[in-house]
Each structure stands twice: as C-alpha cells, then as structure tokens.
Design an enzyme around this catalytic site. Sequence first.
Site, PDB file in Angstrom:
ATOM      1  N   ILE A  49      -7.028  -3.425   1.818  1.00 25.13           N
ATOM      2  CA  ILE A  49      -6.089  -2.951   2.616  1.00 25.13           C
ATOM      3  C   ILE A  49      -6.379  -1.385   2.799  1.00 25.13           C
ATOM      4  O   ILE A  49      -6.065  -0.812   1.979  1.00 25.13           O
ATOM      5  CB  ILE A  49      -4.730  -3.329   2.380  1.00 25.13           C
ATOM      6  CG1 ILE A  49      -4.181  -4.733   2.276  1.00 25.13           C
ATOM      7  CG2 ILE A  49      -3.749  -2.491   3.537  1.00 25.13           C
ATOM      8  CD1 ILE A  49      -2.907  -4.919   2.085  1.00 25.13           C
ATOM      9  N   PRO A  50      -7.239  -0.959   3.702  1.00 25.89           N
ATOM     10  CA  PRO A  50      -7.990   0.226   3.848  1.00 25.89           C
ATOM     11  C   PRO A  50      -6.992   1.545   4.314  1.00 25.89           C
ATOM     12  O   PRO A  50      -7.185   2.134   5.252  1.00 25.89           O
ATOM     13  CB  PRO A  50      -9.069  -0.169   4.912  1.00 25.89           C
ATOM     14  CG  PRO A  50      -8.329  -0.988   5.751  1.00 25.89           C
ATOM     15  CD  PRO A  50      -7.630  -1.751   5.204  1.00 25.89           C
ATOM     16  N   CYS A  51      -6.105   1.912   3.555  1.00 23.91           N
ATOM     17  CA  CYS A  51      -5.111   2.934   3.570  1.00 23.91           C
ATOM     18  C   CYS A  51      -6.318   4.256   3.503  1.00 23.91           C
ATOM     19  O   CYS A  51      -5.812   5.013   4.162  1.00 23.91           O
ATOM     20  CB  CYS A  51      -4.096   3.136   2.687  1.00 23.91           C
ATOM     21  SG  CYS A  51      -4.402   3.262   1.065  1.00 23.91           S
ATOM     22  N   HIS A  52      -7.298   4.087   2.950  1.00 26.71           N
ATOM     23  CA  HIS A  52      -8.148   5.345   2.660  1.00 26.71           C
ATOM     24  C   HIS A  52      -8.770   5.870   4.203  1.00 26.71           C
ATOM     25  O   HIS A  52      -9.262   6.784   4.304  1.00 26.71           O
ATOM     26  CB  HIS A  52      -9.378   5.077   1.635  1.00 26.71           C
ATOM     27  CG  HIS A  52     -10.369   4.054   2.231  1.00 26.71           C
ATOM     28  ND1 HIS A  52      -9.935   2.558   1.769  1.00 26.71           N
ATOM     29  CD2 HIS A  52     -11.621   4.057   2.824  1.00 26.71           C
ATOM     30  CE1 HIS A  52     -10.827   1.741   2.522  1.00 26.71           C
ATOM     31  NE2 HIS A  52     -11.782   2.591   2.932  1.00 26.71           N
ATOM     32  N   ARG A  53      -8.754   4.883   5.046  1.00 25.47           N
ATOM     33  CA  ARG A  53      -9.043   5.249   6.528  1.00 25.47           C
ATOM     34  C   ARG A  53      -8.424   5.873   7.407  1.00 25.47           C
ATOM     35  O   ARG A  53      -8.386   6.177   8.630  1.00 25.47           O
ATOM     36  CB  ARG A  53      -9.725   3.868   6.994  1.00 25.47           C
ATOM     37  CG  ARG A  53     -10.583   3.106   6.522  1.00 25.47           C
ATOM     38  CD  ARG A  53     -11.205   1.715   7.209  1.00 25.47           C
ATOM     39  NE  ARG A  53     -11.985   1.165   6.213  1.00 25.47           N
ATOM     40  CZ  ARG A  53     -12.306  -0.237   6.220  1.00 25.47           C
ATOM     41  NH1 ARG A  53     -11.479  -0.972   7.145  1.00 25.47           N
ATOM     42  NH2 ARG A  53     -13.069  -0.832   5.361  1.00 25.47           N
TER      43      ARG A  53
END
Length: 160
Positions: free
Chosen positions: A122-126
């Site tokens: 779940i790409p919260c780093h994006r």
Amino acid sequence: MSNLQTTYYKTPIGIAKIEGDENGIQSISVIDDDIETPTKVPTCLQECVTQVDEYFAGTRTAFDLKLNPKGTVFQQSVWDELLNIPFGRTRSYLEQTKRLGDVKAIRAVASANGKNPIWIVIPCHRVVGSDGSLTGYAGGVWRKKWLLEHESGAKQQTLF
C-alpha cells in the site's frame, strides 16, 4: 479464529516484518534491527515474500496479494485510494484528499497514511507535499527517498 503468522525478509533498506494468515497480509513493517531471517517461510506468507523480493529486484511494479489491513473505515478508504497511485508516480496529500472527496480532511488523510500497516504494497511512500517535498514518513524520509528513486529508475531506458 485467526492464526497470524510472521516472517522476516531482508530488503536493501531494512528488515521487513511480514504478518498475515489465510485471510491475507495484515502488516508489513520495516524494522532497523538486524535479525536473522528465517529459511522457512509460512505458506500463507510465501507469495508476499516472493512479490516483495521481485519489487526490490526491479522486476515487479504491481502487487497481487490478498490484503487484510486492520483499521477504521476511514483509514481503510485512505489505504484503498493509495492503491490507485501508479508505480513510479507521486501524488500530493492535497490531491489524495480531493480524490477522497473532502479537502478539509487533509490532516486526517495524512494521519491515516502514517498509520498504513502494509509497507510498500500500500504505497503511502508515493504521497508527497504539494511542493514535491518528501514530508514525514513512518519508515524514515531516507527510505521514502530510496523507494521513490527505486521506482523512478526501474524502467529507465537509454536513448543510445
């Protein structure tokens, strides 16, 4: 009754602690401890380890895993929207909030991003600041920078 399993996987930016069961992956977190990674991975976590390995090897740009993160209905909606950010792209917190339908909820959205239990998948780093800044990241801003550089460089092609 859940039979939560745990395994550890060594990534280039820390040890990933992966937890899940037959209902899906509940959490992937990064830890700084240098612990021994197991040789035997629980069956329900093997596909996750394979896909995370492919991601770090640069051969996977999308995950296909059964996810089962624990959180409030609001947090779940924020995490679901994170899944819509394409590999190699970023989105601002404001854009993310607009997509969820309430621009006044920017702090709540940022808080839910910070509580994302499934690192990388779940790409919260994006999600970045409106000015492109690498604002807070639970795993450390240096990891966020590494992940974004990893994703932006994964498909670079030369002109010659």
